[in-house]
Design a protein around this motif. Structure first.
Motif, PDB file in Angstrom:
ATOM      1  N   ARG A  17     -17.794  29.039 -22.240  1.00 27.26           N
ATOM      2  CA  ARG A  17     -18.402  30.495 -21.606  1.00 27.26           C
ATOM      3  C   ARG A  17     -17.594  31.608 -21.752  1.00 27.26           C
ATOM      4  O   ARG A  17     -17.981  32.678 -22.256  1.00 27.26           O
ATOM      5  N   TRP A  18     -16.107  31.418 -21.602  1.00 28.82           N
ATOM      6  CA  TRP A  18     -15.297  32.421 -22.074  1.00 28.82           C
ATOM      7  C   TRP A  18     -15.293  32.833 -23.306  1.00 28.82           C
ATOM      8  O   TRP A  18     -15.275  34.216 -23.684  1.00 28.82           O
ATOM      9  N   GLU A  19     -15.239  31.831 -24.062  1.00 27.20           N
ATOM     10  CA  GLU A  19     -15.299  32.209 -25.651  1.00 27.20           C
ATOM     11  C   GLU A  19     -16.464  32.883 -26.052  1.00 27.20           C
ATOM     12  O   GLU A  19     -16.403  34.023 -26.888  1.00 27.20           O
ATOM     13  N   ILE A  20     -17.817  32.591 -25.502  1.00 28.32           N
ATOM     14  CA  ILE A  20     -18.801  33.224 -25.786  1.00 28.32           C
ATOM     15  C   ILE A  20     -18.975  34.581 -25.343  1.00 28.32           C
ATOM     16  O   ILE A  20     -19.412  35.408 -25.999  1.00 28.32           O
ATOM     17  N   GLY A  21     -18.420  34.625 -24.185  1.00 25.08           N
ATOM     18  CA  GLY A  21     -18.355  35.981 -23.624  1.00 25.08           C
ATOM     19  C   GLY A  21     -17.543  37.208 -24.205  1.00 25.08           C
ATOM     20  O   GLY A  21     -18.001  38.263 -24.662  1.00 25.08           O
ATOM     21  N   VAL A  22     -16.362  36.433 -24.535  1.00 29.25           N
ATOM     22  CA  VAL A  22     -15.510  37.356 -25.468  1.00 29.25           C
ATOM     23  C   VAL A  22     -15.917  37.725 -26.732  1.00 29.25           C
ATOM     24  O   VAL A  22     -15.903  39.123 -27.213  1.00 29.25           O
ATOM     25  N   ALA A  23     -16.698  36.718 -27.672  1.00 29.03           N
ATOM     26  CA  ALA A  23     -17.305  37.029 -28.755  1.00 29.03           C
ATOM     27  C   ALA A  23     -18.431  38.166 -28.712  1.00 29.03           C
ATOM     28  O   ALA A  23     -18.540  39.037 -29.546  1.00 29.03           O
ATOM     29  N   LEU A  24     -19.089  38.080 -27.622  1.00 32.62           N
ATOM     30  CA  LEU A  24     -20.356  39.096 -27.462  1.00 32.62           C
ATOM     31  C   LEU A  24     -19.853  40.261 -27.130  1.00 32.62           C
ATOM     32  O   LEU A  24     -20.302  41.481 -27.485  1.00 32.62           O
ATOM     33  N   LEU A  25     -18.478  40.539 -26.197  1.00 34.02           N
ATOM     34  CA  LEU A  25     -18.146  41.609 -25.985  1.00 34.02           C
ATOM     35  C   LEU A  25     -17.385  42.506 -27.236  1.00 34.02           C
ATOM     36  O   LEU A  25     -17.716  43.506 -27.366  1.00 34.02           O
ATOM     37  N   ILE A  26     -16.853  41.712 -28.249  1.00 36.31           N
ATOM     38  CA  ILE A  26     -16.315  42.070 -29.218  1.00 36.31           C
ATOM     39  C   ILE A  26     -17.584  42.690 -30.125  1.00 36.31           C
ATOM     40  O   ILE A  26     -17.252  43.700 -30.890  1.00 36.31           O
ATOM     41  N   LYS A  27     -18.654  41.931 -30.288  1.00 33.99           N
ATOM     42  CA  LYS A  27     -19.862  42.365 -31.100  1.00 33.99           C
ATOM     43  C   LYS A  27     -20.377  43.657 -30.441  1.00 33.99           C
ATOM     44  O   LYS A  27     -20.757  44.687 -31.342  1.00 33.99           O
ATOM     45  N   ILE A  28     -20.597  43.950 -29.186  1.00 28.68           N
ATOM     46  CA  ILE A  28     -21.078  45.230 -28.709  1.00 28.68           C
ATOM     47  C   ILE A  28     -20.188  46.245 -28.960  1.00 28.68           C
ATOM     48  O   ILE A  28     -20.563  47.253 -29.007  1.00 28.68           O
ATOM     49  N   ILE A  29     -18.898  45.913 -28.814  1.00 26.52           N
ATOM     50  CA  ILE A  29     -17.929  47.156 -29.227  1.00 26.52           C
ATOM     51  C   ILE A  29     -18.019  47.545 -30.633  1.00 26.52           C
ATOM     52  O   ILE A  29     -18.066  48.704 -30.869  1.00 26.52           O
ATOM     53  N   LEU A  30     -18.071  46.644 -31.592  1.00 24.90           N
ATOM     54  CA  LEU A  30     -18.208  46.682 -33.099  1.00 24.90           C
ATOM     55  C   LEU A  30     -19.717  47.693 -33.123  1.00 24.90           C
ATOM     56  O   LEU A  30     -19.612  48.550 -34.241  1.00 24.90           O
ATOM     57  N   LEU A  31     -20.836  47.027 -32.650  1.00 26.85           N
ATOM     58  CA  LEU A  31     -21.978  47.813 -32.967  1.00 26.85           C
ATOM     59  C   LEU A  31     -21.935  49.362 -32.438  1.00 26.85           C
ATOM     60  O   LEU A  31     -22.429  50.110 -33.001  1.00 26.85           O
ATOM     61  N   THR A  32     -21.409  49.420 -31.096  1.00 23.41           N
ATOM     62  CA  THR A  32     -21.287  50.862 -30.636  1.00 23.41           C
ATOM     63  C   THR A  32     -20.454  51.531 -31.600  1.00 23.41           C
ATOM     64  O   THR A  32     -20.997  52.820 -31.804  1.00 23.41           O
ATOM     65  N   GLY A  33     -19.186  51.307 -32.124  1.00 24.61           N
ATOM     66  CA  GLY A  33     -18.564  51.981 -32.986  1.00 24.61           C
ATOM     67  C   GLY A  33     -19.152  52.258 -34.375  1.00 24.61           C
ATOM     68  O   GLY A  33     -19.126  53.417 -34.978  1.00 24.61           O
ATOM     69  N   LEU A  34     -19.989  51.198 -34.720  1.00 17.97           N
ATOM     70  CA  LEU A  34     -20.729  51.621 -36.097  1.00 17.97           C
ATOM     71  C   LEU A  34     -21.773  52.465 -35.696  1.00 17.97           C
ATOM     72  O   LEU A  34     -22.062  53.379 -36.636  1.00 17.97           O
ATOM     73  N   TRP A  35     -22.585  52.369 -34.503  1.00 18.17           N
ATOM     74  CA  TRP A  35     -23.612  53.517 -34.343  1.00 18.17           C
ATOM     75  C   TRP A  35     -22.987  54.750 -34.050  1.00 18.17           C
ATOM     76  O   TRP A  35     -23.337  55.955 -34.604  1.00 18.17           O
ATOM     77  N   PHE A  36     -21.810  55.150 -33.475  1.00 11.57           N
ATOM     78  CA  PHE A  36     -21.216  56.403 -33.705  1.00 11.57           C
ATOM     79  C   PHE A  36     -20.698  56.837 -34.832  1.00 11.57           C
ATOM     80  O   PHE A  36     -21.019  57.959 -35.376  1.00 11.57           O
ATOM     81  N   LEU A  37     -20.139  55.927 -35.672  1.00 12.09           N
ATOM     82  CA  LEU A  37     -19.877  56.194 -37.339  1.00 12.09           C
ATOM     83  C   LEU A  37     -21.188  56.679 -37.758  1.00 12.09           C
ATOM     84  O   LEU A  37     -21.046  57.782 -38.660  1.00 12.09           O
ATOM     85  N   ILE A  38     -22.033  56.136 -37.698  1.00  6.84           N
ATOM     86  CA  ILE A  38     -23.278  56.452 -38.780  1.00  6.84           C
ATOM     87  C   ILE A  38     -24.186  57.705 -38.145  1.00  6.84           C
ATOM     88  O   ILE A  38     -24.381  58.518 -38.842  1.00  6.84           O
ATOM     89  N   PHE A  39     -24.330  57.635 -36.713  1.00  9.66           N
ATOM     90  CA  PHE A  39     -25.202  58.664 -36.249  1.00  9.66           C
ATOM     91  C   PHE A  39     -24.608  59.884 -35.528  1.00  9.66           C
ATOM     92  O   PHE A  39     -25.163  60.731 -35.419  1.00  9.66           O
ATOM     93  N   ARG A  40     -23.471  59.814 -35.300  1.00 11.49           N
ATOM     94  CA  ARG A  40     -22.741  61.137 -34.507  1.00 11.49           C
ATOM     95  C   ARG A  40     -21.830  61.576 -35.239  1.00 11.49           C
ATOM     96  O   ARG A  40     -21.885  63.047 -35.405  1.00 11.49           O
ATOM     97  N   TRP A  41     -21.104  61.115 -36.277  1.00 11.22           N
ATOM     98  CA  TRP A  41     -20.061  61.563 -36.897  1.00 11.22           C
ATOM     99  C   TRP A  41     -20.237  62.173 -38.420  1.00 11.22           C
ATOM    100  O   TRP A  41     -19.564  63.002 -38.908  1.00 11.22           O
ATOM    101  N   MET A  42     -21.356  61.443 -38.954  1.00  8.00           N
ATOM    102  CA  MET A  42     -21.597  62.044 -40.425  1.00  8.00           C
ATOM    103  C   MET A  42     -22.346  63.224 -40.463  1.00  8.00           C
ATOM    104  O   MET A  42     -23.328  63.326 -39.606  1.00  8.00           O
ATOM    105  N   ASP A  43     -21.887  63.873 -41.306  1.00 14.54           N
ATOM    106  CA  ASP A  43     -22.620  65.278 -41.430  1.00 14.54           C
ATOM    107  C   ASP A  43     -22.687  66.218 -40.197  1.00 14.54           C
ATOM    108  O   ASP A  43     -23.738  66.695 -39.798  1.00 14.54           O
ATOM    109  N   LYS A  44     -21.802  66.236 -39.439  1.00 18.56           N
ATOM    110  CA  LYS A  44     -21.805  66.767 -38.188  1.00 18.56           C
ATOM    111  C   LYS A  44     -21.327  68.420 -38.581  1.00 18.56           C
ATOM    112  O   LYS A  44     -20.594  68.555 -39.090  1.00 18.56           O
TER     113      LYS A  44
END
Length: 80
Positions: A17-44
């Motif tokens: 359970r701990w390993e799955i939780g950490v993997a999901l947390l890393i996934k959420i952090i990476l997806l949030t960073g990707l969202w900011f990279l694509i939709f917030r910082w490009m062509d600002k």
């Protein structure tokens, strides 16, 4: 004759359970960073955009205030 206990092939449920939780947390952090990279910082833009300039009609040299007909166009007669 005694049979030695068989070790389970899977790790403890708490560790899994701990390993799955950490993997999901890393996934959420990476997806949030990707969202900011694509939709917030490009062509600002550097400043706020001028909305009036964006929607302004181009000024034509041949257009005069009287070049447009004041009479409404007749619609063709058809059933709607």
């Amino acid at each position: 004759m005694q049979v030695p206990p068989v070790k389970p092939a899977l790790p403890k449920p708490g560790l899994l359970r701990w390993e799955i939780g950490v993997a999901l947390l890393i996934k959420i952090i990476l997806l949030t960073g990707l969202w900011f990279l694509i939709f917030r910082w490009m062509d600002k833009p550097a400043g706020k955009p001028d909305v009036a300039e964006h929607f302004a009609l181009p000024i034509s040299q041949t257009a005069t205030p009287h070049s447009f007909s004041s009479q409404p166009l007749k619609e063709s007669r058809h059933d709607r």
